[in-house]
Design a protein around this motif. Structure first.
Motif, mmCIF file in Angstrom:
data_model
loop_
_atom_site.group_PDB
_atom_site.id
_atom_site.type_symbol
_atom_site.label_atom_id
_atom_site.label_comp_id
_atom_site.label_asym_id
_atom_site.label_seq_id
_atom_site.Cartn_x
_atom_site.Cartn_y
_atom_site.Cartn_z
ATOM 1 N N GLN A 133 0.211 -20.096 4.343
ATOM 2 C CA GLN A 133 0.000 -19.881 2.918
ATOM 3 C C GLN A 133 -0.697 -18.543 2.667
ATOM 4 O OE1 GLN A 133 -2.242 -23.343 1.705
ATOM 5 N NE2 GLN A 133 -0.393 -24.451 1.124
ATOM 6 N N GLU A 134 -0.317 -17.905 1.552
ATOM 7 C CA GLU A 134 -0.862 -16.582 1.253
ATOM 8 C C GLU A 134 -2.378 -16.622 1.079
ATOM 9 O OE1 GLU A 134 0.878 -14.344 -1.831
ATOM 10 O OE2 GLU A 134 2.891 -14.349 -0.968
ATOM 11 N N VAL A 159 6.787 8.011 0.009
ATOM 12 C CA VAL A 159 5.418 7.695 -0.393
ATOM 13 C C VAL A 159 5.267 7.508 -1.892
ATOM 14 C CG1 VAL A 159 4.325 8.804 1.575
ATOM 15 C CG2 VAL A 159 4.874 10.164 -0.438
ATOM 16 N N ARG A 160 6.225 7.976 -2.681
ATOM 17 C CA ARG A 160 6.128 7.813 -4.131
ATOM 18 C C ARG A 160 6.431 6.384 -4.566
ATOM 19 N NH1 ARG A 160 10.318 12.376 -5.698
ATOM 20 N NH2 ARG A 160 11.267 11.476 -3.841
ATOM 21 N N VAL A 161 7.107 5.636 -3.717
ATOM 22 C CA VAL A 161 7.494 4.261 -4.023
ATOM 23 C C VAL A 161 6.455 3.316 -3.445
ATOM 24 C CG1 VAL A 161 9.292 2.511 -3.708
ATOM 25 C CG2 VAL A 161 9.921 4.914 -4.007
ATOM 26 N N SER A 162 6.061 2.297 -4.205
ATOM 27 C CA SER A 162 5.076 1.330 -3.741
ATOM 28 C C SER A 162 5.712 0.298 -2.834
ATOM 29 C CB SER A 162 4.421 0.624 -4.933
ATOM 30 O OG SER A 162 3.747 1.529 -5.765
ATOM 31 N N ARG A 163 4.858 -0.336 -2.039
ATOM 32 C CA ARG A 163 5.336 -1.482 -1.270
ATOM 33 C C ARG A 163 5.681 -2.596 -2.255
ATOM 34 N NH1 ARG A 163 0.500 0.200 1.055
ATOM 35 N NH2 ARG A 163 0.711 1.269 3.052
ATOM 36 N N ARG A 176 -1.696 -6.010 4.345
ATOM 37 C CA ARG A 176 -2.196 -4.858 3.591
ATOM 38 C C ARG A 176 -1.609 -4.848 2.180
ATOM 39 N NH1 ARG A 176 -0.388 0.081 6.266
ATOM 40 N NH2 ARG A 176 -2.247 1.209 5.642
ATOM 41 N N HIS A 177 -0.310 -5.131 2.100
ATOM 42 C CA HIS A 177 0.313 -5.156 0.769
ATOM 43 C C HIS A 177 -0.237 -6.300 -0.072
ATOM 44 C CE1 HIS A 177 3.178 -5.298 -2.462
ATOM 45 N NE2 HIS A 177 3.392 -6.569 -2.163
ATOM 46 N N MET A 178 -0.365 -7.486 0.521
ATOM 47 C CA MET A 178 -0.900 -8.630 -0.224
ATOM 48 C C MET A 178 -2.313 -8.339 -0.726
ATOM 49 S SD MET A 178 0.496 -11.696 2.248
ATOM 50 C CE MET A 178 -0.749 -12.825 1.659
ATOM 51 N N ALA A 179 -3.123 -7.703 0.107
ATOM 52 C CA ALA A 179 -4.491 -7.398 -0.292
ATOM 53 C C ALA A 179 -4.505 -6.434 -1.471
ATOM 54 C CB ALA A 179 -5.251 -6.805 0.889
#
Length: 539
Positions: A240-241, A477-481, A282-285
């Motif tokens: 679970q997240e 790098v201009r695009v977000s995860r 890292r993205h979830m955080a």
């Protein structure tokens, strides 16, 4: 009852969070400066130098001694979480492939400015030996070297905001500036981790340094070989997240405590945790913590900074330090970045614009000077002056960059073709996709620019972004995860900007109109952070 410390703390929250939002929104300063710059400015305004001087009674009511411990606690939490998110923001693949002009520009910008700042600090100690320059635990050498490091800071998180404000995130200058800023941050934290052990107040500085190095290496090894693999296994088992985020927070504060205990600083452990955790975590955080940290906790860091920033407008020492620091960091950073870029065959307009952007110090300067002040390396006068320098250099970045564009036109933002770090679009994956009814092959698709491919939308839900597990990965790098989600509903496709809920959203344009979500029609052009593609209903 109104003098209850809890009541005052809650009133502080209203004041500290509300004042920046008032300046940013109704008073329309948001049209001139990004929100984080206004938050820094508000924190200084609420300190003894401004609010305390104008309304001493109200100042002592809000910031009486018995409630200041609560402010410091929230400020320390904000510092650790902000630096953790800064580590999460670093694109590790970009750092691995950064070479040539990017690395040379970063190294030149950091170390030339560092050396110049060190010499300036020596001149200050020699010709302006006033009280409040050095901290209680600093030697002249440590003070000079630390002062020089403060001159070399570039703030990557604020640089991202500034580039979006200017529209540079859609141009080559944005890609290269972010790459240089990421390298600068890595050099900054590596250098700071070497300096801090010598400020531990130990009778044996070399022993303190050895203990600190051991603590830093232990943090890296722990995160790389125990924490990260464990989290990867939990991700594969579809944990679970909330459990994953809880594990990441535990790792964060354990690393912070370990580095604090070994004479480094909690911020070093926080940065390493953000840098070394698995990409998905890292993205979830970032997604879960960005808004509460930026809008609720960071103002308390700026408030704590403002409460420590004590000076009089007639205080010649503070203004002398600030003036010298401004001259050094502006001239040193500008000259070194400009020459490094120009010698790597970039044009004069582009090199000038890049050198201007690298002046952005923002939150990182605040964090670094706070750490050095807490460690007794710099004194009250130097701390106050460098906070002012951080505010001034960050505030001037946007107008100077706009001036550069007015002077040079498009040449200011266009790099030479061979030096532009290219983006690429990875083939669709299935690792991150939710189960969905397959759509007909040969039906709807996304068409990128020639040479980058056409990608059929074969599922009812697809993620687009820079994350390695996105269904369509745009490695830029201009695009977000996990920047956007495409959802099929009733035979039509809708696109949603997943960054819209963050404190500083990464824009999504549909036919050049900013949108948070839109229903797509054949031929619609979507832009994520400046990378564009076309939606087609059929091949």
């Amino acid at each position: 009852m109104i003098f209850d410390p809890k009541v005052i703390l809650f009133l502080q929250v209203i004041l500290v969070v509300g004042l920046p939002m008032l300046l940013w929104g109704p008073l329309r300063l948001g049209h001139v400066f990004p929100l984080p710059i206004i938050q820094i400015f508000a924190g200084i305004m609420l300190g003894p130098s401004v609010f305390g001087a104008i309304a001493p009674g109200a100042y002592h009511f809000f910031f009486r001694t018995e409630v200041l411990s609560g402010v410091d606690t929230l400020a320390n939490m904000a510092l650790v979480l902000f630096v953790f998110l800064a580590g999460c923001e670093i694109d590790r693949s970009m750092l691995r492939r950064s070479a040539g002009m990017v690395v040379q520009t970063s190294v030149s910008g950091v170390f030339v400015t560092w050396a110049t700042g060190t010499l300036a600090a020596w001149a200050l100690l020699t010709f302006l030996p006033a009280a409040g320059l050095m901290g209680r635990l600093a030697s002249p050498t440590l003070y000079c070297v630390s002062f020089g490091l403060c001159m070399a800071v570039t703030a990557l998180p604020i640089l991202v905001v500034v580039l979006r404000e200017l529209g540079f995130n859609q141009k080559p200058i944005g890609t290269i500036a972010l790459a240089v800023g990421a390298c600068d941050d890595a050099l900054l934290w590596s250098s700071l981790s070497v300096l801090l052990p010598f400020a531990a107040g130990s009778a044996d500085p070399l022993l303190a340094f050895a203990i600190a190095v051991t603590g830093g290496l232990a943090t890296v090894l722990l995160l790389t070989y125990i924490v990260a693999p464990t989290l990867e296994r939990l991700i594969q088992r579809e944990a679970q997240e909330r459990f994953l985020i809880s594990c990441a927070i535990l790792a964060l504060f354990f690393s912070a405590a370990l580095n604090e205990a070994t004479h480094l600083h909690a911020a070093i452990g926080a940065f390493l945790t953000g840098l070394l955790l698995p990409d998905k975590i890292r993205h979830m955080a970032q997604d879960r913590l960005d808004t509460p940290v930026t809008l609720l906790l960071l103002p308390f860091l700026f408030l704590a900074t403002g409460l420590k920033t004590s000076f009089s407008f007639s205080d010649g020492t503070v203004w002398a330090i600030a003036l010298i620091a401004l001259l050094v960091c502006i001239a040193g950073k500008f000259t070194s970045v400009f020459l490094a870029s120009y010698l790597n065959r970039e044009s004069v307009p582009f090199s000038v614009t890049l050198a201007v952007l690298m002046q952005c110090k923002g939150l990182m300067e605040i964090v670094v000077v706070t750490v050095l002040y807490q460690r007794g390396v710099i004194g009250q006068a130097t701390f106050s002056a460098l906070v002012l320098v951080a505010l001034i250099t960050t505030a001037m970045t946007v107008p100077l960059a706009r001036l550069s564009v007015r002077m040079f036109g498009e040449k200011a933002t266009q790099a030479r073709g061979d030096d532009v770090p290219p983006f690429d679009v990875a083939a669709p994956t299935t690792a991150a996709a939710k189960p969905a009814t397959p759509l007909p092959v040969g039906g709807p698709m996304l068409v990128f620019e020639p040479g980058l491919g056409r990608f059929p939308l074969t599922k009812g839900e697809m993620l687009i972004g820079r994350h390695s597990n996105d269904d369509i990965r745009i490695n830029d790098v201009r695009v977000s995860r996990q920047h956007a989600r495409l959802v099929e509903a009733g035979g039509r496709f809708e696109i949603h900007n997943l960054t819209a809920v963050r404190s500083e959203p990464n824009p999504m344009l549909v036919n050049n109109v900013p949108r948070e979500h839109a229903t797509l029609a054949d031929g619609d052009v979507i832009s994520l952070g400046g990378v564009s593609f076309t939606f087609r209903t059929a091949a």
